[in-house]
Structures are given as C-alpha cells and as structure tokens.
Design an enzyme around this catalytic site. Sequence first.
Site, PDB file in Angstrom:
ATOM      1  N   ASP A  39      52.985  60.339  41.153  1.00  8.44           N
ATOM      2  CA  ASP A  39      53.158  59.519  42.353  1.00  8.44           C
ATOM      3  C   ASP A  39      51.970  59.654  43.299  1.00  8.44           C
ATOM      4  O   ASP A  39      51.826  60.655  43.995  1.00  8.44           O
ATOM      5  CB  ASP A  39      54.462  59.976  43.047  1.00  8.44           C
ATOM      6  CG  ASP A  39      54.668  59.283  44.372  1.00  8.44           C
ATOM      7  OD1 ASP A  39      55.426  59.828  45.213  1.00  8.44           O
ATOM      8  OD2 ASP A  39      54.073  58.211  44.585  1.00  8.44           O
ATOM      9  N   SER A  58      42.355  44.727  50.642  1.00  6.23           N
ATOM     10  CA  SER A  58      42.060  43.579  49.782  1.00  6.23           C
ATOM     11  C   SER A  58      41.642  42.402  50.669  1.00  6.23           C
ATOM     12  O   SER A  58      42.206  42.218  51.748  1.00  6.23           O
ATOM     13  CB  SER A  58      43.314  43.190  48.978  1.00  6.23           C
ATOM     14  OG  SER A  58      43.159  41.892  48.390  1.00  6.23           O
TER      15      SER A  58
END
Length: 330
Positions: A34, A198
């Site tokens: 994780d 992004s």
Amino acid sequence: STGGAVATPEDHDVEYLTPVSIGTPEQILNLDIDTGSSDLWVFSSETSRSEVKGQTLYDPSNSSTAQKLEGYTWSISYGDGSSSAGEVYLDTVSIGALTVSSQAVEVAQKVSSEFTSDSNNDGLLGLGFGSLNTVQPNAQKTFFDNAMPALDSPVFTADLKAGIPGRYNFGYIDPNAYTGNITYVSVDDSQGFWDWTSPGYAIGSGSFENTTIKGIADTGTSLLLLPSSVVSAYYGKISGAKYDSTQAGYVLPCSPTPPDFAFGVGDDGAAIVLPGKYINYAPTGSSGTTCFGGIQGDSGIGFAIFGDVALKAAFVVFDGGSKTLGWASK
Ligand SMILES: CC(C)(C)S(=O)(=O)N[C@@H](Cc1ccccc1)C(=O)N[C@@H](Cc1c[nH]c[nH+]1)C(=O)N[C@@H](CC1CCCCC1)C(O)(O)C(F)(F)C(=O)NCCN1CCOCC1
C-alpha cells in the site's frame, strides 16, 4: 540487491496481495502492498481470536530472529474507516530475493470488522513516506526505506494487471514490463504520499481537457477517485449513467462498453489510457446489467487518488532517490 514478487488480484481487482516472508524459519503472509500508508502490520498470534477469520497469523514466538520493541505501540485508521492497532517487533522480512534484516513488524492486537471479513488479506505493507508511520514513541522505517541503501537503484515499480497477477519489483526497472518511454513527474512528499499533478484528461476520442489534477499514486485504493467536475464530464457521456445515492457512487449500464479515459502525465503530451472496460468496476445487483463505476468522486478527501483502476493501466516507477514518479504504458 534487487527483489520482487507477484501481486495477485482479489475479486474485481479490489486489492492485490503479495507473498511476504517474515521471521526464521520463514512465515509467509499475503500482504496488501500500500503506497498510501507507511505501516507494515500483520495479523498475528496476538490478534484477538474473535477478530480473525481465516487469515494467516505471524507468531513472533516461533521466530528465532524476532525481537520485541518493549513499550512500542501503533494504531492506524484508513480512508475507508477501517482501523487496526497493536505492538511492535523487529524481524527479518523478505520480498522475493530482497531481505531486510531488522524490519519493524507491527503485530495487530485489534482489527476492525473490514479486516476481519477480508479473509485473504493477512496485513498491509506500507510504501508511503516515513512521516506517515504511526509507531509510538519512535516512528519506524518502511521496508523500502530500510532496503534502499542496498538496492541497485533506489526504486520500486508497480505493474498491476486487470484480473491476472502482476508484480512489484525493487531495485530495478524491467525494460520488458512497459512500452514506449517512462515519463517522470515530480512528487510532493510533504503529506507523506506519492503526490503528483496530472495536467488533465481526455474522454474517449475527445479533445484533451487541460485542468490540473493533484493526487496520489495509491496501490491501496481500489478505484480512481477524481474531482467531481471530471467525474460528471465522464459519466455525462454515457446514457443511463447516474449517481446512485444508495450505492454512494456513480453506476452505469455494463454494456455497451463505456468510453476510454485518459489522464495526462508531464508536459510533453504523454497520457495513460484506461480501457473503458476498467470503468465497469463490478456488477451492482444480481441482474448484471448495472455496474458500479471504477471512476468516482474525490470530494471530502482533498486530493485525487490514482488507485488500482488507474495503476493497472500503467507501469509505475516509485523513485525514492529523486522523489519522482515514472509513468509508462504497457
Ligand atoms: C471496499 C471498496 C468499496 C471496494 S473500496 O473501494 O473502498 N476499497 C478499499 C480497499 C479495500 C479493498 C478490499 C477490501 C476492503 C477494502 C479502498 O479503496 N479503501 C481506500 C478508500 C479511501 C481512500 N481515501 C478515502 N477513501 C483506503 O482507505 N485505502 C487505504 C488502504 C486500504 C485500507 C483498507 C484495507 C485495504 C487497504 C490507503 O492506505 O490506501 C489510504 F491511502 F487511503 C489511507 O487511508 N491511508 C492512510 C493514511 N494515514 C494518514 C495518517 O497516518 C496514517 C496513515
């Protein structure tokens, strides 16, 4: 040194489990690697019996290399409300050929019901930044932080796949695991996450929308959680898609296949394309005609989460040396 192991998907790719060896002789547990947290914790002989249902237990008393950190404790809660807590040992931990001889292994004494009911998941191996580790009185290092100095290259890579096993590798980049170039982007580690930005997205064959999306690369989150403006633009293209308050998310007709979703990486026009079928995350009812969407909103979190639905469309380099993320298609 280098290492690595398979990452096997559970149903609907809801999580990926990787065999991890702990102790001497080795005890092999299947852990959820994780990148959204930084504790390595396991179901153990100390976990209250009523909270164990099928998981493999780490028993430090059966390991000649286990050393208890007296007085050390940990307690963690996750975005989905689940939690666990316990005590801390040092022991030898290996992922494939890569061994860390003195890794903090956090043994659970209590786990919440979500963990109890997830019978194949024997614990988590956090690969976030050290600032997120919850051990008191002194935070402990992650497996990657401990391994980094000995690695050929200070990196690990995630190559998750849809419905079939993928791989986590440490210390090297497998040139056969991706196509084209790897585009590297900067990471803001100030919150302890692999946090990047992004430049925007495209839906199906549509034009690219320039809009900065700041979010984390998180192997421990199942879905792709994005700003509501992006999510409504996507589902707005699909007749029959709607927000279903009983499911607490967008649902859509499982057929026809929904449009692809692409997110931009870097400022050279690179992008990762999610095939539309990844957005049919799982059928909601018994009919199989309505699907729960693999893209959902990130409201209330404060940032986007590029979880497994996004990661399984890419080959991702987590570079601990330069603190950058590398994205490639595959
Ligand atoms: C259950 C589900 C509807 C399919 S789900 O989409 O919610 N999937 C869960 C993961 C899961 C899989 C299988 C069975 C049960 C649960 C999911 O995506 N959980 C996210 C949901 C989320 C994130 N943000 C908001 N909501 C999560 O908590 N992921 C954490 C790891 C999970 C925890 C449950 C068990 C599986 C692994 C996470 O670590 O990735 C995290 F980043 F989201 C997170 O919570 N990180 C903890 C950060 N803290 C900060 C303070 O210091 C300590 C660490």
